[in-house]
Design an enzyme around this catalytic site. Structure first.
Site, PDB file in Angstrom:
ATOM      1  N   PRO A 192      59.063   7.890  -9.430  1.00 54.08           N
ATOM      2  CA  PRO A 192      58.729   7.384 -10.400  1.00 54.08           C
ATOM      3  C   PRO A 192      57.271   6.715 -10.589  1.00 54.08           C
ATOM      4  O   PRO A 192      56.901   6.247  -9.489  1.00 54.08           O
ATOM      5  CB  PRO A 192      59.748   6.256 -10.548  1.00 54.08           C
ATOM      6  CG  PRO A 192      60.017   5.933  -9.004  1.00 54.08           C
ATOM      7  CD  PRO A 192      60.124   7.236  -8.542  1.00 54.08           C
ATOM      8  N   GLY A 208      59.036  11.052 -14.413  1.00 55.51           N
ATOM      9  CA  GLY A 208      59.260  11.261 -15.644  1.00 55.51           C
ATOM     10  C   GLY A 208      59.700  10.577 -16.790  1.00 55.51           C
ATOM     11  O   GLY A 208      59.511  10.813 -18.024  1.00 55.51           O
ATOM     12  N   CYS A 247      30.254   6.414 -28.385  1.00 56.24           N
ATOM     13  CA  CYS A 247      29.484   7.521 -29.611  1.00 56.24           C
ATOM     14  C   CYS A 247      30.221   8.896 -29.749  1.00 56.24           C
ATOM     15  O   CYS A 247      29.486   9.945 -29.586  1.00 56.24           O
ATOM     16  CB  CYS A 247      28.161   7.681 -29.153  1.00 56.24           C
ATOM     17  SG  CYS A 247      27.157   5.923 -29.438  1.00 56.24           S
ATOM     18  N   TYR A 279      45.642  12.281 -25.507  1.00 52.58           N
ATOM     19  CA  TYR A 279      46.796  12.610 -26.137  1.00 52.58           C
ATOM     20  C   TYR A 279      47.358  12.393 -27.336  1.00 52.58           C
ATOM     21  O   TYR A 279      48.449  12.306 -27.657  1.00 52.58           O
ATOM     22  CB  TYR A 279      47.881  12.204 -24.987  1.00 52.58           C
ATOM     23  CG  TYR A 279      47.610  12.171 -23.473  1.00 52.58           C
ATOM     24  CD1 TYR A 279      47.295  13.484 -22.937  1.00 52.58           C
ATOM     25  CD2 TYR A 279      47.576  11.172 -22.741  1.00 52.58           C
ATOM     26  CE1 TYR A 279      47.215  13.743 -21.653  1.00 52.58           C
ATOM     27  CE2 TYR A 279      47.260  11.103 -21.364  1.00 52.58           C
ATOM     28  CZ  TYR A 279      47.050  12.481 -20.753  1.00 52.58           C
ATOM     29  OH  TYR A 279      46.693  12.535 -19.313  1.00 52.58           O
TER      30      TYR A 279
HETATM   31  N1  LLP Z   1      55.797  13.450  -9.530  1.00 48.60           N
HETATM   32  C1  LLP Z   1      54.996  14.403 -10.216  1.00 48.60           C
HETATM   33  C2  LLP Z   1      54.849  15.604  -9.178  1.00 48.60           C
HETATM   34  C3  LLP Z   1      53.935  14.348 -11.091  1.00 48.60           C
HETATM   35  O1  LLP Z   1      53.216  15.131 -11.527  1.00 48.60           O
HETATM   36  C4  LLP Z   1      54.091  13.172 -11.908  1.00 48.60           C
HETATM   37  C5  LLP Z   1      53.367  12.785 -13.140  1.00 48.60           C
HETATM   38  C6  LLP Z   1      55.062  11.961 -11.482  1.00 48.60           C
HETATM   39  C7  LLP Z   1      55.957  12.231 -10.351  1.00 48.60           C
HETATM   40  C8  LLP Z   1      55.102  10.783 -11.887  1.00 48.60           C
HETATM   41  O2  LLP Z   1      55.506  11.039 -13.461  1.00 48.60           O
HETATM   42  P1  LLP Z   1      55.935   9.423 -14.197  1.00 48.60           P
HETATM   43  O3  LLP Z   1      57.349   8.902 -13.676  1.00 48.60           O
HETATM   44  O4  LLP Z   1      54.812   8.624 -14.138  1.00 48.60           O
HETATM   45  O5  LLP Z   1      56.203  10.218 -15.670  1.00 48.60           O
HETATM   46  N2  LLP Z   1      48.159  11.134 -17.531  1.00 48.60           N
HETATM   47  C9  LLP Z   1      49.365  11.243 -18.149  1.00 48.60           C
HETATM   48  C10 LLP Z   1      50.426  11.343 -17.548  1.00 48.60           C
HETATM   49  C11 LLP Z   1      50.515  12.433 -16.273  1.00 48.60           C
HETATM   50  C12 LLP Z   1      51.724  12.620 -15.639  1.00 48.60           C
HETATM   51  C13 LLP Z   1      51.161  13.434 -14.299  1.00 48.60           C
HETATM   52  N3  LLP Z   1      52.485  13.454 -13.522  1.00 48.60           N
HETATM   53  C14 LLP Z   1      49.630  10.020 -19.410  1.00 48.60           C
HETATM   54  O6  LLP Z   1      48.761   9.219 -19.391  1.00 48.60           O
HETATM   55  O7  LLP Z   1      50.547  10.106 -20.001  1.00 48.60           O
END
Ligand code: LLP
Length: 421
Positions: free
Chosen positions: A276, A240, A344, A319
């Site tokens: 991460p 996150g 398009c 987004y």
């Molecule tokens: N763990 C779980 C259970 C998750 O659902 C996610 C991301 C992560 C870890 C990794 O999160 P990160 O460290 O990358 O923030 N497509 C969206 C992001 C979707 C994230 C989904 N889950 C975008 O392009 O911003």
């Protein structure tokens, strides 16, 4: 910090001029930097170095390319996977099965079975129903599946609604107040080895406060479970952490994150697990594109039409995300323009009214911070193909994913006999 920098007025990926990749591979093309991936993997690990026991699992969804996974495997990372496809990729990249964590609300019976068969390290269960199904499958196989229960702490992560996962009305995890009952019931099933709890409240978090709140609630839950005589040896704190999408933007550092985690979890006596994604891969990739033409529209801002589109990089359309957009050979001149792709629909817009490097037809430019949730979210909409991916390592590069031509996609389709003739 990344390794996409100007040298003598020209943008490079490490020691390779991007213009060379464009000439040899064509555009659009995703370009990743090995040095940046490794740097981010190490900085994140370093940020957690004061924790006694930490397990790092790269969120494969952010960038599932096998070469990228290989780099992380060499850095000692396991994988956080959310589908059978991601599980197979992690194994193919050489990640040991016991370093794989399987998350996701909709794991199918087949995926659960495959996870047990492969001997993965942990299932993050998202409902009592899933736990019971997994228990039955594991028991029939004479196995005991290591599990954490994912809880939903009902916390607003303060990020985009579509990537927020920890509010009560999101589909993820079990309500934290119901967790003790569910954990206790699942612990009594012979097919499960309930060993911990998990939380992930969202992605692209720019503030540590919601994470701290979630972890604090998780700490209280761990104490409550132990007081009830239940075993808790692992706590998965998810991913996150946000990354800067705009030059100059400041995000909490892995060191600040690690300091907060160490403070909140100091009495937990568990192995902490992390997932991460973006913080490792985000700034390690760019999408290299060419300007098809510049369309001037009376006295409105011109449209800079590039050969990349929303099917290649979906984040702005999905987004409203910002990606810095820079010329590969900036002249110093600037313009204000709308950056759009050829698809398009009006949603195929990367930016409106962007103050940016002046560009003309044929010029090269990059969308930055496209290494996470870039290529992996591509589609073939408008019968466009899939963009290739290139990995740079010093002064060399390799194509790590071929371009998939629209014809190859059409080749997988059939017109049944009864429509012919
Ligand atoms: N763990 C779980 C259970 C998750 O659902 C996610 C991301 C992560 C870890 C990794 O999160 P990160 O460290 O990358 O923030 N497509 C969206 C992001 C979707 C994230 C989904 N889950 C975008 O392009 O911003």
């Amino acid at each position: 910090m990344d390794h996409f920098e100007l040298r003598n007025g020209e943008l490079y990926a490490e020691d390779v001029p991007l213009a060379r990749i464009a000439a040899e591979i064509g555009t659009p093309v995703y370009v990743y930097s090995r040095a940046t991936l490794e740097r981010h993997a190490r900085v994140f690990r370093e940020g957690l170095s004061m924790l006694p026991k930490a397990h790092l699992a790269f969120a494969v969804k952010s960038n599932p390319n096998l070469a990228v996974l290989k780099i992380l495997q060499r850095e000692g990372y396991g994988a956080d996977v959310v589908s059978g496809g991601e599980l197979e990729r992690a194994l193919r990249a050489g990640m040991p099965a016991e370093d794989v964590v399987f998350s996701g609300v909709g794991k199918t019976a087949r995926e659960l079975l495959r996870g047990i068969e492969a001997g993965i390290g942990q299932f993050n269960i998202e409902s009592e129903e899933e736990g019971r199904e997994l228990a039955a499958i594991a028991e029939a196989m004479g196995a005991s599946a290591p599990c954490a229960l994912r809880v939903n702490p009902d916390i607003d992560a303060g990020t985009h609604d579509k990537i927020s996962t920890g509010k009560a009305d999101n589909k993820f995890g079990v309500p934290i107040d119901e967790a003790p009952g569910i954990y206790s019931r699942l612990s009594s099933l012979p097919g499960l080895d309930m060993r911990g709890v998990a939380v992930h409240i969202g992605s692209q978090l720019s503030d540590l406060a919601p994470l701290e709140k979630a972890f604090t609630r998780l700490g209280r839950l761990i104490a409550e479970l132990r007081a009830a005589g239940l075993k808790v040896s692992h706590a998965d704190l998810g991913g996150g952490l946000g990354v800067p999408y705009k030059a100059g933007e400041v995000m909490p550092s892995p060191a600040e994150y690690g300091e907060m985690v160490a403070r909140v979890t100091k009495d937990w006596d568990v192995t902490l697990m992390f997932e991460p994604g973006r913080v490792i891969a985000g700034n390690a990739g760019i999408l290299l594109t060419s300007v098809v033409r510049v369309k001037r529209n009376g006295n409105r801002d011109p449209f800079v039409i590039v050969d990349a589109a929303m099917n290649d990089l979906a984040r702005p359309a999905l987004y409203g995300s910002w990606h810095d957009f820079d010329a590969v050979r900036p002249t110093g001149a600037k313009m204000t323009a709308n950056i759009v792709g050829p698809i398009c629909e009006t949603g195929d817009t990367f930016a409106m009214g962007r103050h940016m490097d002046a560009l003309e037809a044929g010029d090269l430019a990059v969308f930055r911070t496209a290494g996470a949730y870039g290529a992996t979210m591509a589609s073939s909409y408008n019968s466009r193909g899939f963009v290739p991916e290139v990995l740079v390592d010093g002064d060399r590069y390799a194509v790590v994913a071929d371009r998939i031509a629209p014809e190859a996609i059409a080749d997988a389709e059939r017109v049944p006999d009864w429509l012919l003739g």
